[in-house]
Design a protein around this motif. Structure first.
Motif, PDB file in Angstrom:
ATOM      1  N   GLY A 338       0.799  -1.211   0.000  1.00  0.00           N
ATOM      2  CA  GLY A 338       0.000   0.000   0.000  1.00  0.00           C
ATOM      3  C   GLY A 338       0.833   1.263   0.000  1.00  0.00           C
ATOM      4  N   VAL A 339       0.460   2.200  -0.860  1.00  0.00           N
ATOM      5  CA  VAL A 339       1.152   3.486  -0.947  1.00  0.00           C
ATOM      6  C   VAL A 339       0.112   4.593  -1.086  1.00  0.00           C
ATOM      7  N   LEU A 340       0.501   5.805  -0.695  1.00  0.00           N
ATOM      8  CA  LEU A 340      -0.361   6.969  -0.822  1.00  0.00           C
ATOM      9  C   LEU A 340      -0.207   7.604  -2.195  1.00  0.00           C
ATOM     10  N   LYS A 341      -1.085   8.552  -2.498  1.00  0.00           N
ATOM     11  CA  LYS A 341      -1.003   9.263  -3.777  1.00  0.00           C
ATOM     12  C   LYS A 341       0.258  10.098  -3.867  1.00  0.00           C
ATOM     13  N   PHE A 342       0.615  10.722  -2.753  1.00  0.00           N
ATOM     14  CA  PHE A 342       1.838  11.535  -2.709  1.00  0.00           C
ATOM     15  C   PHE A 342       2.324  11.568  -1.272  1.00  0.00           C
ATOM     16  N   ASP A 343       3.513  12.101  -1.069  1.00  0.00           N
ATOM     17  CA  ASP A 343       4.108  12.201   0.258  1.00  0.00           C
ATOM     18  C   ASP A 343       3.642  13.507   0.907  1.00  0.00           C
ATOM     19  N   PRO A 344       2.751  13.459   1.901  1.00  0.00           N
ATOM     20  CA  PRO A 344       2.214  14.690   2.492  1.00  0.00           C
ATOM     21  C   PRO A 344       3.204  15.409   3.389  1.00  0.00           C
ATOM     22  N   SER A 345       4.374  14.786   3.647  1.00  0.00           N
ATOM     23  CA  SER A 345       5.381  15.439   4.486  1.00  0.00           C
ATOM     24  C   SER A 345       6.442  16.149   3.658  1.00  0.00           C
ATOM     25  N   ARG A 346       6.406  15.955   2.355  1.00  0.00           N
ATOM     26  CA  ARG A 346       7.420  16.590   1.519  1.00  0.00           C
ATOM     27  C   ARG A 346       7.080  18.070   1.355  1.00  0.00           C
ATOM     28  N   ASN A 347       7.908  18.914   1.941  1.00  0.00           N
ATOM     29  CA  ASN A 347       7.598  20.345   1.982  1.00  0.00           C
ATOM     30  C   ASN A 347       7.435  20.954   0.600  1.00  0.00           C
ATOM     31  N   ASP A 348       8.228  20.506  -0.349  1.00  0.00           N
ATOM     32  CA  ASP A 348       8.166  21.108  -1.683  1.00  0.00           C
ATOM     33  C   ASP A 348       7.378  20.237  -2.651  1.00  0.00           C
ATOM     34  N   TYR A 349       6.371  19.499  -2.115  1.00  0.00           N
ATOM     35  CA  TYR A 349       5.566  18.650  -3.009  1.00  0.00           C
ATOM     36  C   TYR A 349       4.793  19.485  -4.023  1.00  0.00           C
ATOM     37  N   ALA A 350       4.818  19.040  -5.247  1.00  0.00           N
ATOM     38  CA  ALA A 350       3.926  19.519  -6.307  1.00  0.00           C
ATOM     39  C   ALA A 350       3.930  18.456  -7.377  1.00  0.00           C
ATOM     40  N   GLU A 351       2.755  18.063  -7.822  1.00  0.00           N
ATOM     41  CA  GLU A 351       2.682  17.053  -8.874  1.00  0.00           C
ATOM     42  C   GLU A 351       3.322  17.616 -10.136  1.00  0.00           C
ATOM     43  N   GLY A 352       4.144  16.815 -10.760  1.00  0.00           N
ATOM     44  CA  GLY A 352       4.879  17.298 -11.929  1.00  0.00           C
ATOM     45  C   GLY A 352       6.343  17.502 -11.614  1.00  0.00           C
ATOM     46  N   ASN A 353       6.718  17.488 -10.309  1.00  0.00           N
ATOM     47  CA  ASN A 353       8.125  17.557  -9.945  1.00  0.00           C
ATOM     48  C   ASN A 353       8.751  16.181 -10.114  1.00  0.00           C
ATOM     49  N   ILE A 354       9.550  16.009 -11.142  1.00  0.00           N
ATOM     50  CA  ILE A 354      10.195  14.724 -11.398  1.00  0.00           C
ATOM     51  C   ILE A 354      11.586  14.759 -10.777  1.00  0.00           C
ATOM     52  N   TYR A 355      11.799  13.934  -9.765  1.00  0.00           N
ATOM     53  CA  TYR A 355      13.083  13.913  -9.067  1.00  0.00           C
ATOM     54  C   TYR A 355      14.007  12.898  -9.722  1.00  0.00           C
ATOM     55  N   THR A 356      15.197  13.318 -10.052  1.00  0.00           N
ATOM     56  CA  THR A 356      16.172  12.436 -10.668  1.00  0.00           C
ATOM     57  C   THR A 356      17.085  11.868  -9.591  1.00  0.00           C
ATOM     58  N   CYS A 456      -1.018  24.962   4.189  1.00  0.00           N
ATOM     59  CA  CYS A 456       0.280  24.474   4.648  1.00  0.00           C
ATOM     60  C   CYS A 456       1.336  24.788   3.598  1.00  0.00           C
ATOM     61  N   ASN A 457       2.580  24.429   3.879  1.00  0.00           N
ATOM     62  CA  ASN A 457       3.642  24.792   2.939  1.00  0.00           C
ATOM     63  C   ASN A 457       3.636  23.938   1.679  1.00  0.00           C
ATOM     64  N   ASN A 458       2.865  22.830   1.696  1.00  0.00           N
ATOM     65  CA  ASN A 458       2.825  21.958   0.511  1.00  0.00           C
ATOM     66  C   ASN A 458       1.405  21.629   0.083  1.00  0.00           C
ATOM     67  N   GLY A 459       0.432  22.360   0.618  1.00  0.00           N
ATOM     68  CA  GLY A 459      -0.947  22.122   0.212  1.00  0.00           C
ATOM     69  C   GLY A 459      -1.923  22.639   1.238  1.00  0.00           C
ATOM     70  N   ALA A 460      -3.190  22.365   0.995  1.00  0.00           N
ATOM     71  CA  ALA A 460      -4.249  22.775   1.921  1.00  0.00           C
ATOM     72  C   ALA A 460      -4.842  21.548   2.580  1.00  0.00           C
ATOM     73  N   VAL A 461      -5.167  21.689   3.851  1.00  0.00           N
ATOM     74  CA  VAL A 461      -5.897  20.648   4.569  1.00  0.00           C
ATOM     75  C   VAL A 461      -7.280  21.186   4.892  1.00  0.00           C
ATOM     76  N   TYR A 462      -8.299  20.530   4.333  1.00  0.00           N
ATOM     77  CA  TYR A 462      -9.677  20.850   4.662  1.00  0.00           C
ATOM     78  C   TYR A 462     -10.154  19.796   5.662  1.00  0.00           C
ATOM     79  N   VAL A 463     -10.503  20.238   6.854  1.00  0.00           N
ATOM     80  CA  VAL A 463     -11.023  19.305   7.852  1.00  0.00           C
ATOM     81  C   VAL A 463     -12.525  19.182   7.619  1.00  0.00           C
ATOM     82  N   MET A 464     -12.978  17.924   7.400  1.00  0.00           N
ATOM     83  CA  MET A 464     -14.337  17.692   6.914  1.00  0.00           C
ATOM     84  C   MET A 464     -15.204  16.954   7.933  1.00  0.00           C
ATOM     85  N   LYS A 465     -16.502  17.186   7.809  1.00  0.00           N
ATOM     86  CA  LYS A 465     -17.485  16.516   8.655  1.00  0.00           C
ATOM     87  C   LYS A 465     -17.790  15.101   8.166  1.00  0.00           C
TER      88      LYS A 465
END
Length: 906
Positions: A338-356, A456-465
């Motif tokens: 099991g893996v997540l869609k992206f790493d929520p702890s990566r401060n500079d996360y943005a989809e499209g950032n290809i790390y070599t 947050c520094n790498n996205g928004a957190v919406y707390v939902m009902k």
């Protein structure tokens, strides 16, 4: 020469061997090589440092700058931007945090000063621009990563009690807990970006004022406002000799990443705990050694104090696999569950950032970030105990919600609450936010918990009902996610790209799920058409996360399942490969991929748009995804599926209605037929006349054979008989075969035999009749007669009822309809099929169910790459055969033979 401050771009960069050297070049009391010209423009003010000193109410900030040795830097360096609160603002901040302004630690000073200082000079409006090749992206930038912050500025200490607990699937943190060390040094990955909201940028990126209000918990945005790290600018664009000062309404402290906010806000502790199952510590020897060198070098100034967690520094990372191809899917050389869609702890996360491998990445980090819709603890408990939650609750009962749900299953749920793009997930676009089936998730602004949303520094957190179940829990593939005996099907659905298809909530399916037991006995149609017939036993290799197969010799003499001996075992295994960046991975075995793809196509029965092809609608025959037939009989509470190879009826172990159809569980293999059309014709002497005509004229030249023949024998990689109908493609067909009596009727009405055509030269010897033209005309009519019995679309007695015209392989040779197909009028139901042709000289054909040997005969025409176990099924067509007692006549022109032209019977 003065030493510059090291910037930490990404954790991967810090892991490179060069960092050890780079870190030694880092000094706190530093200035740039830049020197001002002798004359300066009259409109420039003082330096940043002098301007703040002149104003008199920035002493706390300047004291921190002095203590960090940055005085010269702000006095003389040529290009910098600072975001500065005044003394009153700082005092209120320190009071709220219980900090004595006279006893601020060095790490905290660096934390506050360096993260609010940007390389290069920016007026506020130009913060939204970014170079892109020879162009400028205007109004597009929402984050800046070029702060003066260094990874060495603040190394957090985390107590052992704060480390994530073991999950039902793994314990990635057990190694640290087992050392009985009270505290560990634990950093997040990547630099700490500065996030801003400026009207120009908001207009360009589609962020409305109402969106801003939701993001900032009711704060209204005015067009002249500028927010830096969620703090409003009080006075901007103070011009100095060496850059710009922007005076803030509050302290623009660095924002946490999404994982950090989820962990600390109080309302999402359960969701955070579930997310942390996918995190693990990764020690950085290079970073640890570099910090130790800094500590030793500046020990007398105590600029880099000893770390509370000892010498080792760990990075917290989350296992993920993003749409852009970036991923982290293994730990200590083993693939994780099991893996997540992206790493929520990566401060500079943005989809499209290809790390070599070298740590370099694209600069999309400034243009977008991610989003998480986190249910409150109450919402998660409510979901778990609801009818929707029963899918997991009944399979994985536990005292605490989700406690016993395996990581690979839980990831389905969590990922439905994660979105790659912040900009595509704004409240004004909630109706466009899609789930794993590409349907709306069902987000509603009214479900946002007021006061809890965070940028947050790498996205928004919406707390939902509310919590949002993924489509995978509601679709026909759901049982493959949670059943231990369906690992092969689960893997195949994911790896062979059937998942998007089966997740669709627009379409509906009847899905036959073969258990691992069923897939342990598969007779291979490819090799069984050759000289070394084989059968396969598929199995899931957990270590490789691949499905492989044992291959055994199949005994055709025994036949059926009895022919599945365990002799001459071979392994069809996956192979270890290496990508261009040196990463290892396992490549699926091409034979396994080919056969499972064929099987999955056969196991899916898609319902048609008009509601037909629906198991349980009274029919018996249904059309599969790859146009094949499947015989399914539903009587009361029992459903059987016919295995076309053995002819056995397999009873389903379970069948359950889901949101997009019904799934059926089978513990025994069902697979398509190997039987070919030519085999069907040869095995029935009642078809000998039609078969003989179909074989073609033995006196044809090669050119004539190429022109007229319906049967292709050019390839040796087809069914056992190495023959195929040339008009067939990868589709489904009906062949109406006239029996010998029907063929005799056709001949009596004037249909030529091949021997009649071959004898025309003798009949017209010495006359002026153009025999070649006559033979050509007769041949074309005979071939059209044959083709008229080959109908596009398979029609079964007991299939969905039909009352329509179908095209055939016969075509008009002249006139306005030249090239168009002749059609047959067909009416079918559960009792039989009626076929009407274009001639009054023959009767209407009625196909009945009197003898199962002569109706609904299922055949399949294969094309293989080669007839060995290593060959592939390249293409196939499905053909149903019905016996007819009347010839089907496309046009009476085929009754062309004159009495004097007929060769007498022996």
């Amino acid at each position: 020469m003065l030493i510059k401050v090291l910037r930490a771009r990404t954790y991967k960069v810090l892991l490179s061997t060069a960092i050890g050297v780079g870190a030694l070049c880092m000094m706190p009391s530093c200035s740039d090589d830049y020197e001002w010209a002798q004359e300066k423009p009259s409109w420039l003010g003082q330096s940043i440092y002098d301007e703040l000193s002149r104003r008199g109410n920035f002493s706390i900030y300047l004291k921190m700058v002095d203590d960090l040795g940055r005085t010269e830097f702000l006095s003389k360096t040529g290009s910098v931007t600072v975001f500065v609160p005044d003394d009153d603002t700082y005092r209120a901040y320190f009071k709220a945090h219980g900090v004595d302004e006279n006893h601020i630690s060095i790490p905290m000073k660096r934390f506050l000063v360096n993260t609010s200082m940007l390389e290069n000079a920016y007026v506020l409006d130009l913060l939204t621009n970014q170079p892109s090749g020879d162009n400028i992206l205007k109004g597009q930038v929402m984050r800046r990563t070029n702060t003066q912050w260094s990874v060495y500025d603040s190394i957090p200490a985390v107590s052992v009690a704060e480390l994530p607990e073991a999950s039902v699937s793994a314990d990635y943190w057990g190694g640290l807990r087992g050392r009985h060390q009270p505290v560990y040094n634990l950093i997040e990955e990547g630099t700490v970006p500065m996030v801003h909201f400026i009207w120009r940028q908001m207009m360009s990126k589609g962020i409305t004022k109402k969106d801003f209000s939701y993001l900032f918990n009711g704060t209204e945005f005015q067009e002249e406002d500028v927010y830096i790290n969620n703090v409003k600018v009080r006075e901007g664009n103070v011009t100095c000799q060496n850059g710009y000062i922007h005076i803030m309404d509050g302290v623009p402290e660095p924002l946490p990443n999404m994982a950090g906010y989820l962990r600390t806000n109080g309302a999402t502790s359960l969701f955070s705990k579930l997310m942390d199952r996918y995190s693990a510590p990764f020690v950085s020897a290079s970073l640890s050694n570099s910090y130790k060198d800094l500590h030793d070098r500046y020990a007398d100034q105590n600029l880099y104090p000893a770390l509370a967690g000892g010498d080792s520094i760990y990075g917290r990372r989350y296992f993920f696999s993003s749409a852009d191809g970036n991923s982290l899917t293994s730990y200590n050389g083993v693939e994780v569950d099991g893996v997540l869609k992206f790493d929520p702890s990566r401060n500079d996360y943005a989809e499209g950032n290809i790390y070599t491998a070298g740590g370099e990445y694209t600069d999309n980090v400034n243009l977008d970030m991610g989003a998480v819709f986190a249910p409150t603890d109450e919402a998660l408990n409510s979901y778990w105990n609801s009818e929707n939650g029963s899918f997991l609750r009944e399979r994985y009962p536990s005292d605490e919600p989700f406690e016993n749900v395996p990581n690979d299953v839980l990831a389905e749920f969590l990922n439905n609450h994660m979105q790659y793009s912040f900009l595509s997930s704004l409240p004004s676009k909630f109706n466009l936010v899609l789930d794993d089936a590409k349907d709306p998730v069902g987000l509603d602004e009214a479900d946002i918990i007021k006061g809890s949303t965070a940028v947050c520094n790498n996205g928004a957190v919406y707390v939902m009902k509310k919590a949002y179940a993924p489509a995978s829990f509601r679709s026909v593939l759901a049982p493959t996610l949670v059943n231990e005996n369906m690992k092969i099907m689960n893997w195949a659905i994911r790896s062979l790209e059937f998942r998007p298809y089966l997740l669709s909530m627009v379409s509906h399916y009847d899905f036959m799920i073969l258990t691992d037991e069923a897939l342990s006995r598969y007779i291979d149609p490819v090799s069984c058409s050759g000289t070394d017939p084989r059968w396969f036993k598929f199995y899931y290799n957990a270590e490789k996360n691949q499905v492989e197969a044992y291959s055994y010799r199949y005994d055709k003499k025994l036949g059926g399942w009895a022919g599945c001996t365990e002799d001459d075992m071979r392994i069809l295994g996956s192979t270890l490969q290496e990508d261009s960046e040196g990463n290892s991975y396992y490549q699926i075995n091409p034979v396994v991929e080919n056969r499972l793809t064929d099987l999955l196509n056969f196991c899916i029965v898609p319902r048609d748009v008009n509601g037909g092809n629906y198991v349980g609608n009274g029919s018996v025959y249904y059309q599969t995804k790859d146009d094949g037939p499947m015989k399914v009989e539903k009587v009361g509470g029992q459903v059987t599926v016919t295995d076309q190879y053995s002819g056995e009826k397999v009873t389903t172990q379970d069948f359950v209605t889901m949101d997009n159809g019904v799934y059926y569980v089978l513990d025994q293999m069902v697979q398509p037929t190997f039987h070919s059309l030519m085999q069907e014709l040869v095995e029935h002497p009642e078809y000998s006349e039609f078969y003989e005509l179909l074989l073609g004229n033995e006196e044809w030249t090669t050119n004539e054979s190429n022109l007229y023949s319906l049967i292709s024998t050019k390839s040796l990689n087809m069914n056992d008989d190495n023959a195929a109908i040339q008009t067939f493609s990868s589709y489904h067909y009906t062949v109406y075969v006239p029996d010998n009596a029907a063929m005799e009727k056709a001949y009596s009405l004037g249909l030529p035999r091949w021997k009649d055509i071959n004898n025309l030269a003798n009949v017209y010897a010495g006359t002026d009749v153009n025999v070649d033209s006559l033979k050509q005309a007769y041949t074309q009519r005979v071939m059209n007669f044959l083709k008229y019995h080959f109908q596009d679309n398979a029609v079964y007695i007991g299939g969905d009822a039909r009352n329509m015209s179908f095209e055939t392989a016969a075509t008009h040779s002249d006139g306005a309809d030249k090239g168009l197909s002749y059609t047959l009028r067909v009416n079918s139901d559960a009792t039989g099929i009626t076929v009407a042709d274009n001639s009054e000289k023959t009767g209407v054909v009625r196909i009945t169910t009197e003898n199962p040997e002569f109706y609904n005969r299922m055949t399949r025409e294969y094309t293989f790459s080669e007839k060995t176990e290593n060959g592939n099924i390249n293409a196939s067509s499905y053909v149903v055969v019905h016996r007819v007692n009347e010839p089907l006549i496309y046009d009476d022109e085929c009754f062309c033979l004159k009495d004097n032209e007929r060769v007498p019977e022996d």
